[in-house]
Design an enzyme around this catalytic site. Structure first.
Site, PDB file in Angstrom:
ATOM      1  N   ASN A 199      44.803  48.366  38.469  1.00 34.85           N
ATOM      2  CA  ASN A 199      43.431  48.226  38.959  1.00 34.85           C
ATOM      3  C   ASN A 199      42.494  49.294  38.409  1.00 34.85           C
ATOM      4  O   ASN A 199      41.410  49.516  38.933  1.00 34.85           O
ATOM      5  CB  ASN A 199      43.412  48.239  40.488  1.00 34.85           C
ATOM      6  N   GLY A 231      40.924  36.034  37.160  1.00 34.30           N
ATOM      7  CA  GLY A 231      40.761  36.700  38.444  1.00 34.30           C
ATOM      8  C   GLY A 231      41.164  35.741  39.543  1.00 34.30           C
ATOM      9  O   GLY A 231      41.520  34.585  39.280  1.00 34.30           O
ATOM     10  N   LYS A 261      32.663  37.864  35.745  1.00 33.18           N
ATOM     11  CA  LYS A 261      33.622  37.152  36.606  1.00 33.18           C
ATOM     12  C   LYS A 261      32.893  35.974  37.194  1.00 33.18           C
ATOM     13  O   LYS A 261      31.797  36.145  37.734  1.00 33.18           O
ATOM     14  CB  LYS A 261      34.065  38.046  37.758  1.00 33.18           C
ATOM     15  N   GLY A 263      40.568  37.296  30.871  1.00 29.13           N
ATOM     16  CA  GLY A 263      41.547  37.445  31.937  1.00 29.13           C
ATOM     17  C   GLY A 263      41.329  36.401  33.006  1.00 29.13           C
ATOM     18  O   GLY A 263      40.413  35.581  32.925  1.00 29.13           O
ATOM     19  N   SER A 316      43.079  46.746  31.388  1.00 27.17           N
ATOM     20  CA  SER A 316      43.662  47.493  32.505  1.00 27.17           C
ATOM     21  C   SER A 316      44.628  48.562  31.991  1.00 27.17           C
ATOM     22  O   SER A 316      45.292  48.407  30.970  1.00 27.17           O
ATOM     23  CB  SER A 316      44.337  46.553  33.484  1.00 27.17           C
ATOM     24  N   GLU A 335      30.055  46.339  33.823  1.00 25.98           N
ATOM     25  CA  GLU A 335      30.172  46.912  32.477  1.00 25.98           C
ATOM     26  C   GLU A 335      31.493  46.449  31.865  1.00 25.98           C
ATOM     27  O   GLU A 335      32.457  46.174  32.592  1.00 25.98           O
ATOM     28  CB  GLU A 335      30.112  48.438  32.519  1.00 25.98           C
ATOM     29  N   ASP A 348      44.292  49.699  47.318  1.00 25.65           N
ATOM     30  CA  ASP A 348      45.127  49.083  46.274  1.00 25.65           C
ATOM     31  C   ASP A 348      44.976  49.854  44.966  1.00 25.65           C
ATOM     32  O   ASP A 348      44.818  49.279  43.898  1.00 25.65           O
ATOM     33  CB  ASP A 348      44.740  47.618  46.081  1.00 25.65           C
ATOM     34  N   GLU A 371      36.520  47.985  27.248  1.00 22.65           N
ATOM     35  CA  GLU A 371      37.142  47.435  26.035  1.00 22.65           C
ATOM     36  C   GLU A 371      38.666  47.425  26.056  1.00 22.65           C
ATOM     37  O   GLU A 371      39.303  46.542  25.496  1.00 22.65           O
ATOM     38  CB  GLU A 371      36.695  48.234  24.805  1.00 22.65           C
ATOM     39  N   ASN A 372      39.270  48.446  26.682  1.00 23.32           N
ATOM     40  CA  ASN A 372      40.735  48.533  26.608  1.00 23.32           C
ATOM     41  C   ASN A 372      41.464  47.895  27.786  1.00 23.32           C
ATOM     42  O   ASN A 372      42.676  48.051  27.923  1.00 23.32           O
ATOM     43  CB  ASN A 372      41.168  49.990  26.428  1.00 23.32           C
TER      44      ASN A 372
HETATM   45  P1  AMP Z   1      40.331  41.287  38.272  1.00 21.91           P
HETATM   46  O1  AMP Z   1      40.019  39.969  38.858  1.00 21.91           O
HETATM   47  O2  AMP Z   1      39.295  42.316  38.529  1.00 21.91           O
HETATM   48  O3  AMP Z   1      41.711  41.772  38.587  1.00 21.91           O
HETATM   49  O4  AMP Z   1      40.308  41.058  36.643  1.00 21.91           O
HETATM   50  C1  AMP Z   1      41.277  40.304  35.956  1.00 21.91           C
HETATM   51  C2  AMP Z   1      41.491  40.866  34.558  1.00 21.91           C
HETATM   52  O5  AMP Z   1      40.306  40.755  33.799  1.00 21.91           O
HETATM   53  C3  AMP Z   1      41.821  42.368  34.581  1.00 21.91           C
HETATM   54  O6  AMP Z   1      43.188  42.620  34.681  1.00 21.91           O
HETATM   55  C4  AMP Z   1      41.294  42.815  33.234  1.00 21.91           C
HETATM   56  O7  AMP Z   1      42.236  42.578  32.223  1.00 21.91           O
HETATM   57  C5  AMP Z   1      40.098  41.896  32.999  1.00 21.91           C
HETATM   58  N1  AMP Z   1      38.866  42.577  33.425  1.00 21.91           N
HETATM   59  C6  AMP Z   1      38.295  42.579  34.647  1.00 21.91           C
HETATM   60  N2  AMP Z   1      37.178  43.298  34.629  1.00 21.91           N
HETATM   61  C7  AMP Z   1      36.999  43.763  33.384  1.00 21.91           C
HETATM   62  C8  AMP Z   1      36.015  44.583  32.758  1.00 21.91           C
HETATM   63  N3  AMP Z   1      34.988  45.076  33.421  1.00 21.91           N
HETATM   64  N4  AMP Z   1      36.180  44.874  31.449  1.00 21.91           N
HETATM   65  C9  AMP Z   1      37.240  44.380  30.795  1.00 21.91           C
HETATM   66  N5  AMP Z   1      38.194  43.626  31.331  1.00 21.91           N
HETATM   67  C10 AMP Z   1      38.085  43.307  32.619  1.00 21.91           C
END
Ligand code: AMP
Length: 939
Positions: free
Chosen positions: A715, A594, A617, A592, A670, A664, A710, A667-668
């Site tokens: 989320n 961020g 991240k 993904g 958001s 952590e 949010d 797997e699935n």
């Molecule tokens: P975020 O910056 O937290 O919005 O993350 C961006 C995208 O990365 C999210 O929409 C998820 O699809 C994926 N993602 C973030 N954290 C995780 C995680 N812990 N496990 C799996 N996918 C994640």
């Protein structure tokens, strides 16, 4: 018996019958016997045929053609002139008799002419041919002779035909009846038929041959053997691709689905590769296959029991006899060998052959990894070699309290300290200490409670042994008890300081802890003693201990600390997040994007810990110091939380680049995307289970005075066990990160559709405004990721909410859930439920799934705020209801005009390939609300 040559019949006397050639009526020459001794009296002229074989006949017919002269037409004939002759027969086995006496003949008849003839005026003789037929019955010898006696007439015998009748060979009811000669007198001849080729007797076939050569009264019949079907008068083999199993089936029929017959004459069809029948499946049924694996497991862990639920397999293999088997393995300690779960684990209603996709597993050990493999099986599972497909559910039970004997202080008191469990089934609310005099458990015991993890128990007897146990109460219920610890008070009233190095450390995992709990509670009620909080004498360092290692130890007394309260933000990171060596991380793939850089999945291996999957991240290169701070603030916030429904921080990498936050792995991904992908595929209890998890995480956050701001399905992250966890804690996130956020009139950037009116209007963000957002998340979940307020503009949403409109219940939404949503959307924020109340409410619904069966009547399509869509084609309509993926299915099934879809049925939808129940419901619900107006339709 006509001949042109010499017939060789016997005629006597010699001047009687003579053989001559004459012309018949059509002037054709023919041989005949004639006699015409009319001028002399006393005539007795005999003409005898040769021996005529009887063959099988018992009755023969004689057809005589002759002409006879009218006596009156003969000039001058005496009165002795006759106009008749006699016919006789003589039966004999001898075909070469040279003489038969007159007396040996039997008379058949005297024959007279129907028409005699006279001389014409012109002198021509016009022959008038007579035909007479007589029969002889009951013949029994090899043959017979016929004789014609003339006693003074003028006769010409033109032809003699001797014949018998038979019933011609015939096939009737698939039985063959041979040529059959009729009986001797008028009796019927009974004939037994024989079954034609490839047929067999059903009832003995019989018919009667009548005297005139016709078949009468068919009885019985034959039927074609299996593999054949009835043709016109025979049995035809079944063609390849068809079969006939039983003589009871009318015809060969097409092989049922997933089977074939390559050869003719098939009595049953062979299953295609990978398809099977059980020995009780009739050959007329389709071949079937083992089911696919069950899907979408949800596990609800409660101390040492877990409820496992799953969705039925997508492919049932074509059978209705689906059951589930649950296999269990456990690993007690990390790295230790794993094995079967053993007899202590109980499955309710049962472990194997479950009829419903749900099982309650009790008797689990604390702090143990369990792997449950759920397989779906049907009647043909186990046939063929392919392994059974399984759904794996991993759970880890919570650890019990580890009790450390801190010190024994005096003759009448002891001080205990303990360490809270690492993993719990929720936030720890308090601890419960139970103790009793050894061997006196039945009579007297005491329950004390404390929010601390240190307690001095006073008022004990001198020199007496007591048994102590401690357990934690979390907001998810009670954990298991610690092991029993025996302590003896001093015999003398002296201060006995314990040696910390010799402290007894008991870490006992108690199977059967639940049984003990029941026992203790029962005793407690009987003894009538009060449990209460004692003023535990707390370690003066307790306040400091709360935030040791960046982890809050006692959630009951902890509050979220904003990273900005630290002068140096790096200090907050150091406080709350563990530094991880970059070398223990292996990045595998990008999952993904961020706000600050890519999000990847990978593995983390820490010393003496099992390798785990993590999300990573990273902060993209070229960042400013402020960006670095903002990026890491998420870790400082996340690191303060420790709850099964909050995304868990594993640590950070700050000492080398790129800077990373390790959490952590879910797997699935958001929740909003996940639900859209699995539209209609969960039970309502499963959806409520997800909502319960989110509410429990939010309760934990609100207890810590953390306001999320949010909360939205996008989320929430979902793991492989469908556990939902709240994520996205960045400081800048509401302002910058969320694509849903829009600038308000006051300049802030806010995700309007999810935000309460007071937060939009004057930035009043509280746990109550999080509750409003939670209501929107409930709506998103029940509608499988539908966009709240659909395509309405943000301004229209604000206006509608202001005017009192609220989102209508999504399709199939239980009344109780929509009511809870409406409660969350109370204008007055103090009237909205607290997260703890929401958790309780959802727990009640899960425990009593019947409460989810009453559905709201209205649907989202009827609500006043539902936008009206005007569509003019089937494709547009499908797009409007977000079912555009079925355009081709509708087109190829011939549904091209809007009025053609009005009466579509569920089975028709299935046939055209719309098989997901949720999608079928959505399409049918939409059709019900269609109003065709000319070429246009209002949805
Ligand atoms: P975020 O910056 O937290 O919005 O993350 C961006 C995208 O990365 C999210 O929409 C998820 O699809 C994926 N993602 C973030 N954290 C995780 C995680 N812990 N496990 C799996 N996918 C994640």
């Amino acid at each position: 018996m006509s001949a042109l040559g010499d017939l060789g019949w016997e005629a006597y006397p010699a001047e009687g019958w003579e053989e001559i050639s004459v012309m018949d009526e059509r002037n054709t020459p023919m041989r005949s016997y004639q006699v015409c001794n009319v001028m002399e009296a006393s005539q007795n002229n005999w003409l005898r045929t040769r021996h005529i074989a009887r063959h099988a006949a018992q009755r023969v017919y004689i057809e005589i053609k002759f002409t006879l002269r009218d006596c009156n037409s003969l000039p001058g004939v005496p009165g002795t002139c006759k106009e008749t002759f006699n016919v006789y027969y003589h039966e004999s086995n001898n075909d070469n008799l040279w003489f038969i006496r007159e007396s040996q003949y039997v008379k058949i008849d005297t024959i007279a002419a129907d028409e005699s003839f006279t001389q014409t005026d012109v002198g021509d003789r016009v022959m008038k041919l007579n035909t007479e037929v007589r029969d002889i019955s009951n013949l029994s010898k090899k043959g017979f002779y016929l004789a014609f006696q003339d006693v003074g007439a003028c006769i010409a015998l033109v032809s003699l035909r001797v014949f018998y009748k038979k019933c011609p060979s015939a096939v009737h009811n698939l039985a063959h009846f041979p040529d059959t000669v009729t009986g001797g007198d008028s009796a019927l001849v009974e004939v037994l038929g024989s079954c034609v080729n490839d047929s067999e007797e059903f009832e003995a076939p019989r018919m009667y041959c009548s005297a005139d050569g016709g078949w009468l009264v068919p009885i019985g019949r034959c039927v074609c053997k299996p593999g054949f079907e009835e043709g016109k008068d025979d049995c035809q083999p079944c063609r390849p691709g068809t079969f006939r199993t039983s003589t009871k089936d009318a015809y060969c029929t097409k092989c049922p689905p997933h089977s074939y017959s390559a050869q003719e004459q098939a009595t049953e069809c062979t299953c295609d590769k990978g398809y099977y029948r059980t020995h009780t499946d009739p050959p007329s049924t389709a071949c079937t296959r083992p089911p696919s694996a069950p899907e979408n497991a949800i596990s609800t862990l409660n101390d040492t029991s877990v409820t496992l639920e799953w969705r039925p397999p997508r492919d049932t293999g074509g059978r209705a006899d689906l059951v589930y088997n649950v296999h269990c393995r456990k690993c007690v300690q990390e790295g230790a060998a794993c094995g079967p779960c053993g007899g202590g684990v109980h499955f309710t209603p049962r472990q194997f052959g479950l009829g419903t996709p749900r099982v309650l597993v009790t008797g689990l050990l604390p702090n143990t990894d369990y792997t449950f493999s759920v397989e779906a099986a049907n009647g043909v599972s186990g046939q063929g070699l392919s392994p059974r497909q399984q759904l794996t559910i991993n759970i880890t039970t919570c650890q019990t309290v580890s009790v450390i004997l801190k010190e024994r202080r005096s003759k009448d008191s002891v001080t205990l300290a303990w360490q809270g469990p690492d993993r719990t089934n929720g936030a720890i609310v308090e601890y419960e200490v139970v103790y009793y005099e050894k061997n006196q458990r039945d009579q007297n015991y005491t329950v004390l409670k404390t929010k601390s993890n240190l307690m001095t128990v006073d008022g004990l007897k001198l020199g007496t042994t007591y048994v102590f146990r401690v357990r934690a109460r979390t907001d998810g219920g009670y954990d298991s008890y610690s092991g029993e610890m025996e302590l003896e008070t001093s015999h003398e009233d002296v201060l006995a300081v314990g040696d910390p190095n010799q402290s007894t450390i008991l870490v006992v995992s108690i199977a059967g802890g639940v049984v003990l709990l029941v026992f203790l509670v029962a005793c407690f009620i009987v003894s009538g003693r009060h449990c209460g909080y004692i003023r535990a004498k707390q370690d003066p360092d307790e306040e400091k201990m709360q935030f040791q290692h960046g982890r809050v130890k006692l959630p009951g007394s902890k509050t979220y600390i904003h990273p900005h309260t630290y002068e140096d933000p790096n200090q907050a990171v150091r406080e709350f997040a563990k530094e991880i060596e970059a070398s223990s991380i292996r990045i595998e793939r990008v999952i993904g994007a961020g706000e600050f850089g890519e999000v990847c999945s990978g593995r983390l291996r820490l010393p003496s810990r099992r390798e785990i999957c993590v999300a990573i991240k990273s902060l993209k290169a070229g960042y400013t110091e402020k960006q670095r701070r903002d990026f890491l603030s998420e870790a400082s916030i996340m690191g303060q939380f420790d709850h099964p429904n909050i995304i868990r921080l594993e640590g950070v990498v700050t000492k080398c680049k790129p800077v990373m936050i390790i959490t952590e792995f879910m797997e699935n991904g958001s929740l909003d995307t996940y639900l859209k992908k699995h539209d209609g595929q969960f039970t309502m209890v499963q959806l409520v289970g997800m909502l319960r998890g989110i509410a429990s995480g939010m309760k934990y956050l609100s207890d810590m005075n953390y306001v999320h701001r949010d909360l939205a399905a996008r989320n929430i992250l979902v793991n492989s066990n469908l556990v939902c966890k709240v994520s996205d804690f960045g400081l800048s996130r509401v302002l910058e990160d969320d694509p849903e956020a829009a600038y308000t009139t006051r300049g802030g950037k806010i995700p309007i559709r999810w935000t309460s009116p007071e937060a939009i209007a004057y930035r009043k963000f509280t746990s109550a405004s999080d509750v409003w957002s939670y209501g929107i998340v409930m709506w998103e979940v029940v509608s499988y990721g539908e966009r709240p307020y659909w395509e309405m503009s943000n301004q229209d949403v604000i206006k509608a909410i202001e005017e009192g409109y609220r989102l209508p219940p999504p399709m199939d939404c239980p009344v109780s859930l929509h009511q809870l949503m409406l409660d969350c959307w109370q204008k007055e924020r103090s009237e909205r439920p607290k997260f703890s109340q929401i958790v309780n409410m959802l727990d009640k619904l899960i425990r009593n799934p019947n409460s989810l069966s009453e559905l709201t009547n209205s649907s989202m399509w009827e609500d006043p705020i539902t936008p009206e869509l005007s569509v003019s084609s089937v494709d547009e309509w499908l797009d409007a209801i977000k079912m555009g993926q079925y355009k081709d299915n509708f087109a190829s099934a011939g549904y091209v005009t809007l009025d053609s879809i009005l009466y579509i049925s569920v089975s028709e939808l299935s046939k055209m390939g719309v098989t997901l129940v949720g999608h079928q419901k959505k399409i049918l619900a939409s059709i019900q609300t269609l109003h065709v107006q000319g070429n246009h339709v209002q949805v």
